[in-house]
Design a protein around this motif. Structure first.
Motif, PDB file in Angstrom:
ATOM      1  N   ASP A  43      34.317  32.388  51.385  1.00  0.00           N
ATOM      2  CA  ASP A  43      35.657  31.837  51.178  1.00  0.00           C
ATOM      3  C   ASP A  43      35.711  30.992  49.903  1.00  0.00           C
ATOM      4  OD1 ASP A  43      36.540  33.051  53.514  1.00  0.00           O
ATOM      5  OD2 ASP A  43      36.450  31.200  54.707  1.00  0.00           O
ATOM      6  N   LEU A  44      34.692  30.187  49.697  1.00  0.00           N
ATOM      7  CA  LEU A  44      34.631  29.321  48.523  1.00  0.00           C
ATOM      8  C   LEU A  44      34.587  30.122  47.220  1.00  0.00           C
ATOM      9  CD1 LEU A  44      34.341  26.377  47.476  1.00  0.00           C
ATOM     10  CD2 LEU A  44      31.867  26.700  47.638  1.00  0.00           C
ATOM     11  N   PHE A  45      33.853  31.213  47.212  1.00  0.00           N
ATOM     12  CA  PHE A  45      33.670  32.027  46.009  1.00  0.00           C
ATOM     13  C   PHE A  45      34.647  33.217  45.949  1.00  0.00           C
ATOM     14  CE2 PHE A  45      29.715  29.728  45.838  1.00  0.00           C
ATOM     15  CZ  PHE A  45      29.385  29.704  44.493  1.00  0.00           C
ATOM     16  N   TYR A  46      35.499  33.360  46.932  1.00  0.00           N
ATOM     17  CA  TYR A  46      36.330  34.561  47.047  1.00  0.00           C
ATOM     18  C   TYR A  46      37.066  34.907  45.749  1.00  0.00           C
ATOM     19  CZ  TYR A  46      39.724  37.928  48.754  1.00  0.00           C
ATOM     20  OH  TYR A  46      40.486  39.053  48.920  1.00  0.00           O
ATOM     21  N   ASN A  47      37.768  33.956  45.185  1.00  0.00           N
ATOM     22  CA  ASN A  47      38.549  34.243  43.977  1.00  0.00           C
ATOM     23  C   ASN A  47      37.659  34.658  42.813  1.00  0.00           C
ATOM     24  OD1 ASN A  47      41.056  33.835  45.160  1.00  0.00           O
ATOM     25  ND2 ASN A  47      41.043  31.645  44.713  1.00  0.00           N
ATOM     26  N   ARG A  48      36.526  34.041  42.665  1.00  0.00           N
ATOM     27  CA  ARG A  48      35.608  34.415  41.588  1.00  0.00           C
ATOM     28  C   ARG A  48      35.028  35.814  41.826  1.00  0.00           C
ATOM     29  NH1 ARG A  48      31.593  29.512  40.886  1.00  0.00           N
ATOM     30  NH2 ARG A  48      30.647  30.930  39.381  1.00  0.00           N
ATOM     31  N   LEU A  49      34.758  36.150  43.077  1.00  0.00           N
ATOM     32  CA  LEU A  49      34.248  37.489  43.395  1.00  0.00           C
ATOM     33  C   LEU A  49      35.319  38.549  43.129  1.00  0.00           C
ATOM     34  CD1 LEU A  49      32.345  36.588  46.678  1.00  0.00           C
ATOM     35  CD2 LEU A  49      31.281  37.486  44.599  1.00  0.00           C
ATOM     36  N   ILE A  50      36.540  38.258  43.509  1.00  0.00           N
ATOM     37  CA  ILE A  50      37.646  39.200  43.293  1.00  0.00           C
ATOM     38  C   ILE A  50      37.866  39.439  41.800  1.00  0.00           C
ATOM     39  CG2 ILE A  50      40.182  39.372  43.404  1.00  0.00           C
ATOM     40  CD1 ILE A  50      38.794  40.296  45.950  1.00  0.00           C
ATOM     41  N   GLU A  51      37.817  38.370  41.003  1.00  0.00           N
ATOM     42  CA  GLU A  51      38.023  38.501  39.558  1.00  0.00           C
ATOM     43  C   GLU A  51      37.036  39.478  38.924  1.00  0.00           C
ATOM     44  OE1 GLU A  51      37.736  34.550  37.998  1.00  0.00           O
ATOM     45  OE2 GLU A  51      39.614  33.921  38.944  1.00  0.00           O
ATOM     46  N   SER A  52      35.829  39.552  39.475  1.00  0.00           N
ATOM     47  CA  SER A  52      34.813  40.430  38.893  1.00  0.00           C
ATOM     48  C   SER A  52      34.753  41.797  39.577  1.00  0.00           C
ATOM     49  CB  SER A  52      33.436  39.757  38.954  1.00  0.00           C
ATOM     50  OG  SER A  52      32.951  39.711  40.279  1.00  0.00           O
ATOM     51  N   SER A  53      35.646  42.055  40.527  1.00  0.00           N
ATOM     52  CA  SER A  53      35.611  43.299  41.300  1.00  0.00           C
ATOM     53  C   SER A  53      36.470  44.385  40.670  1.00  0.00           C
ATOM     54  CB  SER A  53      36.103  43.047  42.727  1.00  0.00           C
ATOM     55  OG  SER A  53      36.204  44.261  43.433  1.00  0.00           O
ATOM     56  N   PRO A  54      35.936  45.602  40.568  1.00  0.00           N
ATOM     57  CA  PRO A  54      36.752  46.711  40.068  1.00  0.00           C
ATOM     58  C   PRO A  54      37.724  47.243  41.132  1.00  0.00           C
ATOM     59  CG  PRO A  54      34.575  47.505  40.660  1.00  0.00           C
ATOM     60  CD  PRO A  54      34.555  46.003  40.827  1.00  0.00           C
ATOM     61  N   PHE A  55      37.647  46.725  42.355  1.00  0.00           N
ATOM     62  CA  PHE A  55      38.462  47.238  43.458  1.00  0.00           C
ATOM     63  C   PHE A  55      39.631  46.337  43.822  1.00  0.00           C
ATOM     64  CE2 PHE A  55      34.103  48.816  44.075  1.00  0.00           C
ATOM     65  CZ  PHE A  55      34.360  50.154  43.849  1.00  0.00           C
ATOM     66  N   GLY A  56      39.805  45.250  43.110  1.00  0.00           N
ATOM     67  CA  GLY A  56      40.925  44.357  43.378  1.00  0.00           C
ATOM     68  C   GLY A  56      40.710  43.490  44.608  1.00  0.00           C
ATOM     69  N   SER A  57      41.786  43.039  45.203  1.00  0.00           N
ATOM     70  CA  SER A  57      41.704  42.036  46.273  1.00  0.00           C
ATOM     71  C   SER A  57      41.827  42.649  47.662  1.00  0.00           C
ATOM     72  CB  SER A  57      42.781  40.981  46.064  1.00  0.00           C
ATOM     73  OG  SER A  57      44.059  41.600  46.108  1.00  0.00           O
ATOM     74  N   ASN A  58      41.263  43.792  47.880  1.00  0.00           N
ATOM     75  CA  ASN A  58      41.382  44.464  49.178  1.00  0.00           C
ATOM     76  C   ASN A  58      40.236  44.082  50.136  1.00  0.00           C
ATOM     77  OD1 ASN A  58      42.577  46.134  51.033  1.00  0.00           O
ATOM     78  ND2 ASN A  58      41.540  47.975  50.310  1.00  0.00           N
ATOM     79  N   TRP A  59      39.644  42.915  49.944  1.00  0.00           N
ATOM     80  CA  TRP A  59      38.469  42.544  50.749  1.00  0.00           C
ATOM     81  C   TRP A  59      38.731  41.374  51.689  1.00  0.00           C
ATOM     82  CZ3 TRP A  59      34.557  45.621  51.350  1.00  0.00           C
ATOM     83  CH2 TRP A  59      34.275  46.562  50.352  1.00  0.00           C
ATOM     84  N   LYS A  60      39.935  40.876  51.779  1.00  0.00           N
ATOM     85  CA  LYS A  60      40.186  39.704  52.624  1.00  0.00           C
ATOM     86  C   LYS A  60      39.967  40.072  54.064  1.00  0.00           C
ATOM     87  CE  LYS A  60      41.454  35.392  52.329  1.00  0.00           C
ATOM     88  NZ  LYS A  60      40.643  34.425  51.686  1.00  0.00           N
TER      89      LYS A  60
END
Length: 185
Positions: free
Chosen positions: A168-185
């Motif tokens: 949860d703490l790193f979520y936004n940073r992980l999403i920013e580096s993901s080629p798949f967008g924010s479909n991981w919540k």
């Protein structure tokens, strides 16, 4: 044909297990020198999930997790394992037994993977004697979930809750580096 995509970065987490707090403090300093600043240090807990380490490391072992500030490329896990192996060797006792066990891992949006030097049926060989152990997978609405082979301490609700909070703490940073967008919540 599928297209190779650059994968999202990962959070470097290192598990420390030890009986001697002073050795832990020395290894902690070594880890910071090698991996950079620490974002979170978990609470220490009594490692009572297995007797596997008793003969080598003794009883009343403690365990805690270190979460590093800087995210890493996923394949850096091999280098992290080689570095932590060197740190472990630095603190061997006179009989050649470890005084500290240091296990690096990566936390991603979709899973938690430990690095190990031991092969087994579910482990994937990476390189240089290092294997990836898929330890937990992330499921929407459930969080990190254990697998049939997950070690008992990683299956505990306390550990999974801690790792979910790190995600949860790193979520936004992980999403920013993901080629798949924010479909991981």
């Amino acid at each position: 044909m599928s297209k190779a995509l650059k994968q999202s970065k990962a959070v470097l987490i290192i598990a420390f297990m030890y009986g001697d707090f002073e050795v832990y403090e020395y290894a902690l300093k070594d880890s910071i020198e090698n991996f950079g600043s620490i974002k979170i240090i978990s609470e220490e807990y009594l490692f009572s999930h297995s007797i596997y380490y008793k003969e080598e490391m003794g009883e009343n072992l403690r365990k805690r997790f270190l979460v590093f500030e800087n995210m890493i490329e996923r394949d850096y896990l091999v280098e992290a394992k080689k570095i932590t192996d060197k740190i472990e060797k630095k603190y061997l006792d006179e009989k050649g037994n470890r005084k500290i066990n240091i296990d690096p891992a990566i936390l991603t949006l979709e899973n938690f993977i430990l690095a190990t030097n031991k092969n087994f049926t579910h482990r994937i060989y990476l390189r240089d004697g290092v294997f990836a152990d898929l330890t937990l997978i992330y499921k929407k609405k459930k969080g990190y979930t254990e697998l049939d082979w997950t070690y008992a301490d990683y299956s505990s609700e306390e550990t999974k809750s801690f790792l979910n909070s790190v995600r949860d703490l790193f979520y936004n940073r992980l999403i920013e580096s993901s080629p798949f967008g924010s479909n991981w919540k």
